[in-house]
Design an enzyme around this catalytic site. Sequence first.
Site, PDB file in Angstrom:
ATOM      1  N   HIS A  91       0.710  -1.529  -0.445  1.00  0.00           N
ATOM      2  CA  HIS A  91       0.419   0.095  -0.167  1.00  0.00           C
ATOM      3  C   HIS A  91       0.376   1.445  -0.221  1.00  0.00           C
ATOM      4  O   HIS A  91       2.114   1.568   0.362  1.00  0.00           O
ATOM      5  CB  HIS A  91      -0.791   0.315   1.319  1.00  0.00           C
ATOM      6  CG  HIS A  91      -1.469   1.243   1.341  1.00  0.00           C
ATOM      7  ND1 HIS A  91      -3.234   1.347  -0.040  1.00  0.00           N
ATOM      8  CD2 HIS A  91      -2.155   2.241   1.906  1.00  0.00           C
ATOM      9  CE1 HIS A  91      -3.323   2.249   0.659  1.00  0.00           C
ATOM     10  NE2 HIS A  91      -2.915   3.188   1.325  1.00  0.00           N
ATOM     11  N   SER A  92       0.660   1.509  -0.956  1.00  0.00           N
ATOM     12  CA  SER A  92       1.575   3.640  -1.004  1.00  0.00           C
ATOM     13  C   SER A  92       2.849   3.392  -1.341  1.00  0.00           C
ATOM     14  O   SER A  92       2.938   2.221  -1.901  1.00  0.00           O
ATOM     15  CB  SER A  92       1.334   4.535   0.137  1.00  0.00           C
ATOM     16  OG  SER A  92       1.294   5.676   0.064  1.00  0.00           O
ATOM     17  N   LEU A  93       3.828   3.704  -0.558  1.00  0.00           N
ATOM     18  CA  LEU A  93       4.881   3.275  -0.119  1.00  0.00           C
ATOM     19  C   LEU A  93       5.164   2.386  -0.528  1.00  0.00           C
ATOM     20  O   LEU A  93       6.398   1.390  -1.249  1.00  0.00           O
ATOM     21  CB  LEU A  93       6.143   3.797   1.067  1.00  0.00           C
ATOM     22  CG  LEU A  93       7.517   3.477   1.213  1.00  0.00           C
ATOM     23  CD1 LEU A  93       8.069   3.603  -0.165  1.00  0.00           C
ATOM     24  CD2 LEU A  93       7.612   4.679   2.407  1.00  0.00           C
ATOM     25  N   SER A 119      -2.124  -1.092  -4.097  1.00  0.00           N
ATOM     26  CA  SER A 119      -2.507  -0.585  -3.193  1.00  0.00           C
ATOM     27  C   SER A 119      -2.784   1.546  -2.863  1.00  0.00           C
ATOM     28  O   SER A 119      -1.551   1.847  -2.538  1.00  0.00           O
ATOM     29  CB  SER A 119      -3.524  -0.961  -2.402  1.00  0.00           C
ATOM     30  OG  SER A 119      -4.145  -0.037  -1.336  1.00  0.00           O
TER      31      SER A 119
END
Length: 254
Positions: A91-93, A119
């Site tokens: 997710h993200s990073l 995500s």
Amino acid sequence: MFQEKTPWLSALPAVNDQIRIFCFPFAGGGASSYRDWQKFFPKNVGVYPIQLPGRENRISDKPFTDMVDLVAEISKVLRPYLTKPFVFFGHSLGARIAFEVVRTLRRKWQLEPCHLIVSGSRAPHIPEPKPLHHLTDEAFVNELRRFSGTPEAILQNKELMELFIPILRADFMVDETYVHLPEEPIACPISAFGGTADPEADPRELEAWRQHTSNRFNLEMIAGDHFFLQSNKDVLLSFVKDIVLKYSTARMIG
């Protein structure tokens, strides 16, 4: 044969796993973000959150500030546990870290996951438009509000933020100094998920992941902001479960 327990994983992968899911956390996040994911899957699907240095039980470990160094270390740590089919979720990073680990595993050991699930993340070739790792503490904390992931009570707690700012700043440095280098698209499918009200990864930036796989790509939008991972977890996990079980003979229990 497995190595001894590593601080990078909250538990050692079980020998009877049919497939393994390795989960990469968002900036400032720890393995606890995925603590209850295992209960959504059959017993022979193993869920293994990755614990980065500098948080939770690794609070005394120095966090990484460079993507290349971090990816090299994670790839080395995970290599002994990739003896079964595996899926990466980030997710993200965490999505961009997972992507770079996929490419490292391919270059060094000719290994690839069954599926990469990303995500809340811009495609890796799209740089962060509003970097913040270099800001003063006051400006840095103010910018954190745009992610909606840290409660206001914590942001206003000076003692807590003195603890969290170095970890968050290091993670944002990993993300914002990351330079994507072109390579051949990865061979596994990519599934991307985004929040309908997430200003950090809009549908165009999510759709751009398509160019990074030579296989199937699909995009699903889920109601929520940048942290729909938490606010709409059941919907996200329903999609993730469907993806993972395609690669396993396991069936849902109950």
